[in-house]
Design an enzyme around this catalytic site. Structure first.
Site, PDB file in Angstrom:
ATOM      1  N   HIS A  83       0.816  -1.213   0.000  1.00 18.75           N
ATOM      2  CA  HIS A  83       0.000   0.000   0.000  1.00 18.75           C
ATOM      3  C   HIS A  83       0.851   1.266   0.000  1.00 18.75           C
ATOM      4  O   HIS A  83       0.512   2.250  -0.649  1.00 18.75           O
ATOM      5  CB  HIS A  83      -0.959   0.035   1.196  1.00 18.75           C
ATOM      6  CG  HIS A  83      -1.760   1.287   1.264  1.00 18.75           C
ATOM      7  ND1 HIS A  83      -1.331   2.396   1.967  1.00 18.75           N
ATOM      8  CD2 HIS A  83      -2.930   1.636   0.680  1.00 18.75           C
ATOM      9  CE1 HIS A  83      -2.221   3.362   1.822  1.00 18.75           C
ATOM     10  NE2 HIS A  83      -3.200   2.933   1.045  1.00 18.75           N
ATOM     11  N   GLU A  91      -2.023   8.963  -3.932  1.00 19.31           N
ATOM     12  CA  GLU A  91      -2.999   9.547  -3.009  1.00 19.31           C
ATOM     13  C   GLU A  91      -2.637  10.945  -2.509  1.00 19.31           C
ATOM     14  O   GLU A  91      -1.473  11.255  -2.296  1.00 19.31           O
ATOM     15  CB  GLU A  91      -3.220   8.612  -1.811  1.00 19.31           C
ATOM     16  CG  GLU A  91      -3.923   7.338  -2.226  1.00 19.31           C
ATOM     17  CD  GLU A  91      -4.264   6.414  -1.073  1.00 19.31           C
ATOM     18  OE1 GLU A  91      -5.425   5.992  -1.022  1.00 19.31           O
ATOM     19  OE2 GLU A  91      -3.389   6.113  -0.251  1.00 19.31           O
ATOM     20  N   HIS A  93      -3.505  13.585   0.656  1.00 19.94           N
ATOM     21  CA  HIS A  93      -3.962  13.536   2.036  1.00 19.94           C
ATOM     22  C   HIS A  93      -5.133  14.493   2.231  1.00 19.94           C
ATOM     23  O   HIS A  93      -5.339  15.423   1.441  1.00 19.94           O
ATOM     24  CB  HIS A  93      -2.815  13.879   2.976  1.00 19.94           C
ATOM     25  CG  HIS A  93      -1.755  12.820   3.019  1.00 19.94           C
ATOM     26  ND1 HIS A  93      -0.730  12.823   3.916  1.00 19.94           N
ATOM     27  CD2 HIS A  93      -1.576  11.702   2.267  1.00 19.94           C
ATOM     28  CE1 HIS A  93       0.037  11.767   3.733  1.00 19.94           C
ATOM     29  NE2 HIS A  93      -0.455  11.072   2.719  1.00 19.94           N
ATOM     30  N   GLU A  95      -5.632  16.868   4.383  1.00 19.95           N
ATOM     31  CA  GLU A  95      -5.207  18.265   4.550  1.00 19.95           C
ATOM     32  C   GLU A  95      -4.895  18.894   3.195  1.00 19.95           C
ATOM     33  O   GLU A  95      -5.265  20.049   2.937  1.00 19.95           O
ATOM     34  CB  GLU A  95      -3.946  18.346   5.425  1.00 19.95           C
ATOM     35  CG  GLU A  95      -4.060  17.683   6.779  1.00 19.95           C
ATOM     36  CD  GLU A  95      -3.595  16.238   6.811  1.00 19.95           C
ATOM     37  OE1 GLU A  95      -2.949  15.858   7.806  1.00 19.95           O
ATOM     38  OE2 GLU A  95      -3.875  15.481   5.867  1.00 19.95           O
ATOM     39  N   CYS A 121       1.144  14.296   8.765  1.00 25.63           N
ATOM     40  CA  CYS A 121       2.482  13.806   8.439  1.00 25.63           C
ATOM     41  C   CYS A 121       3.387  15.015   8.197  1.00 25.63           C
ATOM     42  O   CYS A 121       2.921  16.153   8.103  1.00 25.63           O
ATOM     43  CB  CYS A 121       2.433  12.906   7.199  1.00 25.63           C
ATOM     44  SG  CYS A 121       2.124  13.794   5.648  1.00 25.63           S
ATOM     45  N   CYS A 124       2.449  17.071   4.985  1.00 22.21           N
ATOM     46  CA  CYS A 124       1.285  17.939   5.167  1.00 22.21           C
ATOM     47  C   CYS A 124       1.623  19.100   6.093  1.00 22.21           C
ATOM     48  O   CYS A 124       1.120  20.211   5.909  1.00 22.21           O
ATOM     49  CB  CYS A 124       0.093  17.150   5.708  1.00 22.21           C
ATOM     50  SG  CYS A 124      -0.633  16.074   4.459  1.00 22.21           S
TER      51      CYS A 124
END
Length: 168
Positions: A83, A91, A93, A95, A121, A124
């Site tokens: 993943h 992907e 996020h 935010e 993270c 972000c």
């Protein structure tokens, strides 16, 4: 306003339910002057194959004999190992989605607050710093790293871990 933190973090949890990520569903609500100005959830950009759909195909093709259900596969080490690469390549996020929608719509984010279901993270956190957000509220600690929270603190952005007692 009775308990704005409870309201906005509850909204972030509802927004997270729209996520198409098979590993972790995250929601974000961007608030300015006690008004929601943008929302976001983690997932792929429009027109791309969703994480859940992508890994359902992989499960059926490669792992159906090993795991009884798709949900069991999603909780496995096999899934976590593959993943990460998909997520890095595909992907956005929650935010990022909230901030990108605001930018695309011409909505100023300076001096706003961000409510998210998981602590940010480090990537972000950099975007949050650049966007002028002054406070970040989150309900759960991100399971991979606290680097984002640490970076925000070093840059003068208050990070508040909302716990049940804070929401009464």
């Amino acid at each position: 306003m009775k308990n704005k933190n409870k309201l906005f973090i509850s909204m972030a949890k509802l927004v997270a339910q729209q996520s198409t990520c098979a590993r972790l569903k995250v929601g974000a609500v961007l608030v300015k002057d006690n008004r929601v100005i943008s929302i976001g959830f983690n997932g792929v950009p429009s027109g791309r194959e969703h994480c859940e759909d992508h890994f359902k195909k992989i499960y059926e093709r490669e792992f159906a004999d090993k795991y009884k259900t798709l949900e069991e596969f999603f909780k496995s080490q096999d899934f976590y190992q593959i993943h990460g690469a998909f997520s890095n390549d595909n992907e956005l996020h929650a935010e990022q989605n909230a901030l990108l929608f605001a930018a695309k719509s011409g909505i100023a984010t300076d001096n706003s607050d961000l409510y998210i279901t998981f602590s940010p993270c480090v990537h972000c956190a950099k975007v949050i710093i650049a966007s002028g957000i002054k406070r970040v509220y989150f309900s759960e600690l991100y399971d991979r790293s606290l680097e984002g929270v640490n970076l925000l603190g070093k840059n003068g952005i208050e990070c508040i871990h909302l716990q049940e007692k804070d929401l009464l």
